[in-house]
Design a protein around this motif. Structure first.
Motif, PDB file in Angstrom:
ATOM      1  N   GLN A  14      42.034  40.992  61.222  1.00 57.24           N
ATOM      2  CA  GLN A  14      41.933  42.219  62.015  1.00 57.24           C
ATOM      3  C   GLN A  14      40.745  43.033  61.519  1.00 57.24           C
ATOM      4  O   GLN A  14      40.488  43.078  60.319  1.00 57.24           O
ATOM      5  CB  GLN A  14      43.194  43.083  61.851  1.00 57.24           C
ATOM      6  CG  GLN A  14      44.357  42.698  62.743  1.00 57.24           C
ATOM      7  CD  GLN A  14      45.266  41.700  62.081  1.00 57.24           C
ATOM      8  OE1 GLN A  14      45.441  41.737  60.871  1.00 57.24           O
ATOM      9  NE2 GLN A  14      45.849  40.801  62.856  1.00 57.24           N
ATOM     10  N   TYR A  16      38.706  46.938  62.068  1.00 57.10           N
ATOM     11  CA  TYR A  16      38.713  48.276  62.657  1.00 57.10           C
ATOM     12  C   TYR A  16      37.296  48.591  63.147  1.00 57.10           C
ATOM     13  O   TYR A  16      36.335  48.603  62.363  1.00 57.10           O
ATOM     14  CB  TYR A  16      39.142  49.324  61.623  1.00 57.10           C
ATOM     15  CG  TYR A  16      39.081  50.729  62.162  1.00 57.10           C
ATOM     16  CD1 TYR A  16      39.930  51.131  63.195  1.00 57.10           C
ATOM     17  CD2 TYR A  16      38.147  51.646  61.686  1.00 57.10           C
ATOM     18  CE1 TYR A  16      39.855  52.401  63.720  1.00 57.10           C
ATOM     19  CE2 TYR A  16      38.079  52.928  62.204  1.00 57.10           C
ATOM     20  CZ  TYR A  16      38.932  53.296  63.219  1.00 57.10           C
ATOM     21  OH  TYR A  16      38.846  54.560  63.754  1.00 57.10           O
ATOM     22  N   CYS A  83      38.766  54.782  68.523  1.00 57.03           N
ATOM     23  CA  CYS A  83      39.318  53.907  67.485  1.00 57.03           C
ATOM     24  C   CYS A  83      39.797  52.611  68.125  1.00 57.03           C
ATOM     25  O   CYS A  83      40.497  52.646  69.144  1.00 57.03           O
ATOM     26  CB  CYS A  83      40.530  54.561  66.835  1.00 57.03           C
ATOM     27  SG  CYS A  83      40.268  56.253  66.303  1.00 57.03           S
ATOM     28  N   ALA A  85      41.314  48.473  67.257  1.00 62.05           N
ATOM     29  CA  ALA A  85      41.699  47.358  66.395  1.00 62.05           C
ATOM     30  C   ALA A  85      41.454  46.086  67.188  1.00 62.05           C
ATOM     31  O   ALA A  85      41.841  45.982  68.358  1.00 62.05           O
ATOM     32  CB  ALA A  85      43.171  47.478  66.008  1.00 62.05           C
ATOM     33  N   GLU A  87      41.397  41.670  66.902  1.00 63.93           N
ATOM     34  CA  GLU A  87      41.997  40.563  66.158  1.00 63.93           C
ATOM     35  C   GLU A  87      41.372  39.231  66.546  1.00 63.93           C
ATOM     36  O   GLU A  87      40.996  39.037  67.704  1.00 63.93           O
ATOM     37  CB  GLU A  87      43.499  40.544  66.482  1.00 63.93           C
ATOM     38  CG  GLU A  87      44.295  39.530  65.728  1.00 63.93           C
ATOM     39  CD  GLU A  87      45.756  39.582  66.121  1.00 63.93           C
ATOM     40  OE1 GLU A  87      46.461  40.524  65.697  1.00 63.93           O
ATOM     41  OE2 GLU A  87      46.193  38.683  66.867  1.00 63.93           O
ATOM     42  N   SER A 128      34.661  47.296  60.025  1.00 64.01           N
ATOM     43  CA  SER A 128      35.157  46.993  58.673  1.00 64.01           C
ATOM     44  C   SER A 128      34.312  45.908  58.013  1.00 64.01           C
ATOM     45  O   SER A 128      33.814  45.010  58.686  1.00 64.01           O
ATOM     46  CB  SER A 128      36.597  46.497  58.737  1.00 64.01           C
ATOM     47  OG  SER A 128      37.409  47.378  59.472  1.00 64.01           O
ATOM     48  N   LYS A 135      42.459  45.725  57.483  1.00 67.31           N
ATOM     49  CA  LYS A 135      43.892  46.102  57.454  1.00 67.31           C
ATOM     50  C   LYS A 135      44.070  47.549  56.992  1.00 67.31           C
ATOM     51  O   LYS A 135      44.825  48.315  57.565  1.00 67.31           O
ATOM     52  CB  LYS A 135      44.667  45.164  56.521  1.00 67.31           C
ATOM     53  CG  LYS A 135      44.889  43.789  57.112  1.00 67.31           C
ATOM     54  CD  LYS A 135      46.054  43.087  56.415  1.00 67.31           C
ATOM     55  CE  LYS A 135      46.239  41.683  56.955  1.00 67.31           C
ATOM     56  NZ  LYS A 135      45.097  40.782  56.603  1.00 67.31           N
ATOM     57  N   GLU A 137      41.939  50.059  57.087  1.00 71.68           N
ATOM     58  CA  GLU A 137      41.419  51.045  58.034  1.00 71.68           C
ATOM     59  C   GLU A 137      42.292  51.141  59.283  1.00 71.68           C
ATOM     60  O   GLU A 137      42.512  52.233  59.810  1.00 71.68           O
ATOM     61  CB  GLU A 137      39.961  50.704  58.377  1.00 71.68           C
ATOM     62  CG  GLU A 137      39.036  50.917  57.175  1.00 71.68           C
ATOM     63  CD  GLU A 137      37.630  50.334  57.350  1.00 71.68           C
ATOM     64  OE1 GLU A 137      37.310  49.826  58.447  1.00 71.68           O
ATOM     65  OE2 GLU A 137      36.854  50.382  56.378  1.00 71.68           O
ATOM     66  N   ILE A 138      42.824  50.029  59.765  1.00 71.80           N
ATOM     67  CA  ILE A 138      43.719  50.080  60.933  1.00 71.80           C
ATOM     68  C   ILE A 138      44.973  50.891  60.579  1.00 71.80           C
ATOM     69  O   ILE A 138      45.418  51.736  61.356  1.00 71.80           O
ATOM     70  CB  ILE A 138      44.074  48.658  61.425  1.00 71.80           C
ATOM     71  CG1 ILE A 138      42.836  48.018  62.082  1.00 71.80           C
ATOM     72  CG2 ILE A 138      45.233  48.693  62.438  1.00 71.80           C
ATOM     73  CD1 ILE A 138      42.949  46.524  62.332  1.00 71.80           C
ATOM     74  N   PHE A 142      45.588  54.253  62.804  1.00 74.52           N
ATOM     75  CA  PHE A 142      46.632  54.079  63.820  1.00 74.52           C
ATOM     76  C   PHE A 142      48.007  54.328  63.228  1.00 74.52           C
ATOM     77  O   PHE A 142      48.286  53.935  62.098  1.00 74.52           O
ATOM     78  CB  PHE A 142      46.579  52.661  64.407  1.00 74.52           C
ATOM     79  CG  PHE A 142      45.410  52.427  65.318  1.00 74.52           C
ATOM     80  CD1 PHE A 142      45.441  52.841  66.648  1.00 74.52           C
ATOM     81  CD2 PHE A 142      44.268  51.775  64.851  1.00 74.52           C
ATOM     82  CE1 PHE A 142      44.353  52.625  67.496  1.00 74.52           C
ATOM     83  CE2 PHE A 142      43.178  51.552  65.694  1.00 74.52           C
ATOM     84  CZ  PHE A 142      43.224  51.978  67.020  1.00 74.52           C
ATOM     85  N   VAL A 147      49.566  49.974  67.651  1.00 76.13           N
ATOM     86  CA  VAL A 147      48.907  48.662  67.693  1.00 76.13           C
ATOM     87  C   VAL A 147      49.850  47.677  68.392  1.00 76.13           C
ATOM     88  O   VAL A 147      51.029  47.611  68.065  1.00 76.13           O
ATOM     89  CB  VAL A 147      48.554  48.185  66.261  1.00 76.13           C
ATOM     90  CG1 VAL A 147      47.941  46.795  66.281  1.00 76.13           C
ATOM     91  CG2 VAL A 147      47.585  49.172  65.598  1.00 76.13           C
TER      92      VAL A 147
END
Ligand code: UDP
Ligand code: MG
Length: 160
Positions: A14, A16, A83, A85, A87, A128, A135, A137-138, A142, A147
């Motif tokens: 993941q 960010y 913002c 996220a 993956e 990131s 991870k 930062e997410i 959030f 998410v």
């Protein structure tokens, strides 16, 4: 069977990604989201958000000793950010490549910063720098429930 097993063992990461206030003000949100979307990564979180000084300082805590830190915090809190996220297998390093070098004048054409920015202090997007920081930062940006885990219908057309 075996290739499927090997594929399923590949590490899904993941990252960010954040459109910084200059990117929002300049109307580049759609363009920037689009680059990651078209590449084939999976969007799992998305919001427009005005962040506090405290959150910005926590996000950039590794840079606290740098001379540009106060200006960086002013910049990041100067307006709403977007913002995100994202993956996928290899998403952290690939996103950094899509974003380009920190200094937009050094960033290759074809990258987001290379195409859309001219100065380090206004480089339109964050990504990131490691799966661990992705991870971290997410989790920082959030809240739980913001998410989403979902399966894009195009998945089998992106990875064998
Ligand atoms: N930055 C800056 N001046 C510098 C270096 C960095 O204003 O000399 C800002 C810039 O917005 C950069 C952010 O601080 O994106 C974080 O710096 P980092 O070295 O982590 O670069 P990035 O990971 O964003 O490429
Ligand atoms: Mg960084």
């Amino acid at each position: 069977f075996l290739p499927h097993l090997i594929a399923s063992l590949e590490q899904v990461d993941q990252t960010y990604i954040m459109v910084k206030p200059d990117g929002v003000q300049r109307g580049l949100v759609g363009e920037i989201i689009s680059r990651f979307e078209k590449k084939g990564f999976k969007l799992t979180g998305l919001k427009l958000f005005q962040c506090s000084k405290e959150l910005a300082e926590e996000h950039y805590k590794d840079l606290k000793q740098k001379s540009f830190f106060p200006k960086l915090i002013d910049y990041i809190t100067s307006g709403p950010v977007v913002c995100m996220a994202w993956e996928g297998v290899g998403v952290v390093a690939s996103a950094r490549k899509l974003i380009g070098a920190t200094d937009p004048l050094q960033a290759e054409p074809g990258t987001i910063r290379g195409d859309l920015a001219v100065q380090t202090g206004r480089n339109v997007v964050h990504g990131s720098d490691s799966p661990e920081n992705g991870k971290r930062e997410i989790a920082l940006w959030f809240k739980e429930g913001e998410v989403c885990d979902w399966t894009p219908v195009q998945s089998p057309w992106l990875r064998e």
